[in-house]
Design a protein around this motif. Structure first.
Motif, PDB file in Angstrom:
ATOM      1  N   VAL A  29      -6.170  -3.369  -4.742  1.00 23.69           N
ATOM      2  CA  VAL A  29      -5.259  -2.486  -4.428  1.00 23.69           C
ATOM      3  C   VAL A  29      -3.844  -2.734  -5.247  1.00 23.69           C
ATOM      4  O   VAL A  29      -3.461  -3.964  -5.010  1.00 23.69           O
ATOM      5  N   SER A  30      -3.522  -1.766  -6.004  1.00 17.73           N
ATOM      6  CA  SER A  30      -2.140  -1.940  -6.607  1.00 17.73           C
ATOM      7  C   SER A  30      -1.071  -1.447  -5.878  1.00 17.73           C
ATOM      8  O   SER A  30      -1.142  -0.387  -5.127  1.00 17.73           O
ATOM      9  N   LEU A  31       0.169  -2.195  -6.195  1.00 21.47           N
ATOM     10  CA  LEU A  31       1.413  -1.579  -5.592  1.00 21.47           C
ATOM     11  C   LEU A  31       1.519  -0.087  -5.938  1.00 21.47           C
ATOM     12  O   LEU A  31       1.976   0.891  -4.867  1.00 21.47           O
ATOM     13  N   LEU A  32       1.251   0.235  -7.218  1.00 24.35           N
ATOM     14  CA  LEU A  32       1.513   1.828  -7.602  1.00 24.35           C
ATOM     15  C   LEU A  32       0.702   2.631  -6.839  1.00 24.35           C
ATOM     16  O   LEU A  32       1.108   3.628  -6.475  1.00 24.35           O
ATOM     17  N   SER A  33      -0.590   2.239  -6.577  1.00 28.54           N
ATOM     18  CA  SER A  33      -1.567   3.090  -5.730  1.00 28.54           C
ATOM     19  C   SER A  33      -0.894   3.534  -4.205  1.00 28.54           C
ATOM     20  O   SER A  33      -1.173   4.479  -3.917  1.00 28.54           O
ATOM     21  N   LEU A  34      -0.346   2.439  -3.868  1.00 30.99           N
ATOM     22  CA  LEU A  34       0.121   2.607  -2.406  1.00 30.99           C
ATOM     23  C   LEU A  34       1.277   3.389  -2.384  1.00 30.99           C
ATOM     24  O   LEU A  34       1.442   4.271  -1.586  1.00 30.99           O
ATOM     25  N   VAL A  35       2.149   3.051  -3.315  1.00 31.54           N
ATOM     26  CA  VAL A  35       3.287   4.019  -3.566  1.00 31.54           C
ATOM     27  C   VAL A  35       3.060   5.512  -3.929  1.00 31.54           C
ATOM     28  O   VAL A  35       3.625   6.466  -3.065  1.00 31.54           O
ATOM     29  N   GLU A  36       2.096   5.522  -4.718  1.00 35.10           N
ATOM     30  CA  GLU A  36       1.578   7.046  -5.068  1.00 35.10           C
ATOM     31  C   GLU A  36       0.875   7.744  -3.881  1.00 35.10           C
ATOM     32  O   GLU A  36       1.059   9.107  -3.819  1.00 35.10           O
ATOM     33  N   ALA A  37       0.329   6.757  -2.949  1.00 38.50           N
ATOM     34  CA  ALA A  37      -0.135   7.287  -1.824  1.00 38.50           C
ATOM     35  C   ALA A  37       0.598   7.889  -0.732  1.00 38.50           C
ATOM     36  O   ALA A  37       0.132   8.807   0.231  1.00 38.50           O
ATOM     37  N   GLY A  38       1.781   7.636  -0.919  1.00 42.18           N
ATOM     38  CA  GLY A  38       2.857   7.908   0.174  1.00 42.18           C
ATOM     39  C   GLY A  38       3.512   6.900   1.367  1.00 42.18           C
ATOM     40  O   GLY A  38       2.539   5.797   1.226  1.00 42.18           O
ATOM     41  N   GLY A  39       4.344   7.408   2.048  1.00 39.37           N
ATOM     42  CA  GLY A  39       4.935   6.501   3.022  1.00 39.37           C
ATOM     43  C   GLY A  39       3.766   5.993   4.076  1.00 39.37           C
ATOM     44  O   GLY A  39       3.746   4.799   4.561  1.00 39.37           O
ATOM     45  N   GLU A  40       2.871   6.946   4.534  1.00 36.47           N
ATOM     46  CA  GLU A  40       1.997   6.489   5.451  1.00 36.47           C
ATOM     47  C   GLU A  40       0.989   5.310   4.972  1.00 36.47           C
ATOM     48  O   GLU A  40       0.780   4.457   5.778  1.00 36.47           O
ATOM     49  N   ALA A  41       0.673   5.457   3.729  1.00 39.58           N
ATOM     50  CA  ALA A  41      -0.414   4.426   3.110  1.00 39.58           C
ATOM     51  C   ALA A  41       0.282   3.109   3.104  1.00 39.58           C
ATOM     52  O   ALA A  41      -0.092   1.993   3.241  1.00 39.58           O
TER      53      ALA A  41
END
Length: 314
Positions: A29-41
């Motif tokens: 799990v990368s921080l970029l992938s979480l940011v790209e997935a949006g606020g809820e993620a």
């Protein structure tokens, strides 16, 4: 939350800072992938990190990397006009700015692949004898947008991080002479870190709609300057509105504030011959940035690689 990317010996992981520990998410799990997935993620992941982390590691046992080791894009603004005046003053030029500087913010594209972590060694740019630091605040886009309104554009920012835009001033002289923008002077390293601090964590520093947190830079323990993004001549909202004209801003992109006045060695040049200035960074120098609510970076300047001539004498 204070999000970090770290290496505990088995590759990069994403986690949140909790005092002197890091609460890590599962591998992959990368921080970029979480940011790209949006606020809820991002909110769901923060809950997981708090309640059921995949691992909890002492901060002293891991290496903090740049929170976004390879952002999709990296732009750097120039929103503190006193920084520009300070550079002009040090160079013996008139401090009067061209009217264009009052008509809108300026920015240039930097090099995402040159991003380094908050405690990584930083090599001198190849061939440079006038290596410099720049104290800045970086804003990370969390929500996509285009043609943003300056009044609401800051709502697209997910968080902030310290940013050091390392600069080879001698190479910059050539870049400016060419007249097509920044090139090798800004190509060697950009520090991000130590964490991506979400907007809600910094609300205590917001006054009259501006972040009034203190930023400082030191070289070998000696303070170079201190300042605040509250004093930006162009706000992040205005900068984002300008940057987004006719283009899409996407999650994970990093946009710098520009240099806090006094936050680079160039502004402290005290000789007509810049090359004779004795404070340019040299191997062994320790550069640290400090930010209220943001943490600090601490990096050692090391020798760079030799230049391979393009042609004999070049």
């Amino acid at each position: 939350m204070r999000w970090v990317t770290y290496d505990g010996g088995a590759g990069l992981r994403t986690g949140v800072l909790d005092g002197e520990t890091v609460r890590g998410l599962r591998a992959g799990v990368s921080l970029l992938s979480l940011v790209e997935a949006g606020g809820e993620a991002l909110a769901e992941a923060s809950g997981t990190a708090r309640r059921a982390p995949d691992e909890v590691r002492p901060l002293a046992d891991v290496r903090l990397c740049a929170p976004l080791p390879r952002p999709p894009s990296l732009r750097d603004g120039l929103c503190f006009l006193d920084h520009l005046r300070g550079c002009y003053r040090a160079l013996g030029r008139s401090e009067e700015l061209h009217p264009a500087w009052s008509r809108g913010p300026a920015f240039y594209f930097s090099n995402p692949s040159a991003v380094v972590g908050p405690y990584d060694d930083v090599p001198v740019a190849p061939g440079s004898r006038m290596f410099d630091l720049e104290l800045e605040l970086g804003a990370v886009i969390g929500r996509a947008g285009r043609d943003l309104d300056p009044v609401t554009a800051e709502s697209h920012i997910v968080g902030y991080t310290l940013l050091n835009d390392w600069t080879a001033r001698d190479h910059q002289v050539r870049d400016l002479a060419l007249g097509i923008g920044m090139g090798k002077s800004k190509d060697s390293a950009v520090t991000l870190g130590p964490a991506l601090v979400t907007v809600d964590e910094l609300e205590e520093y917001r006054h009259d709609g501006r972040l009034a947190l203190e930023l400082r830079a030191t070289v070998n323990g000696e303070e170079l300057t201190r300042g605040s993004p509250a004093d930006m001549d162009w706000t992040f909202g205005e900068l984002l509105a300008y940057v987004s004209r006719g283009v899409d801003l996407t999650p994970g992109e990093v946009i710098g504030s520009g240099t806090v006045p006094g936050g680079c060695l160039l502004e402290h040049v005290d000789t007509p011959d810049m090359a004779a200035f004795r404070r340019w960074l040299r191997p062994g120098d320790i550069v640290a940035l400090h930010g209220q609510g943001l943490g600090q970076t601490r990096q050692t300047v090391v020798a760079g690689t030799d230049v391979i001539p393009l042609r004999p004498g070049l």
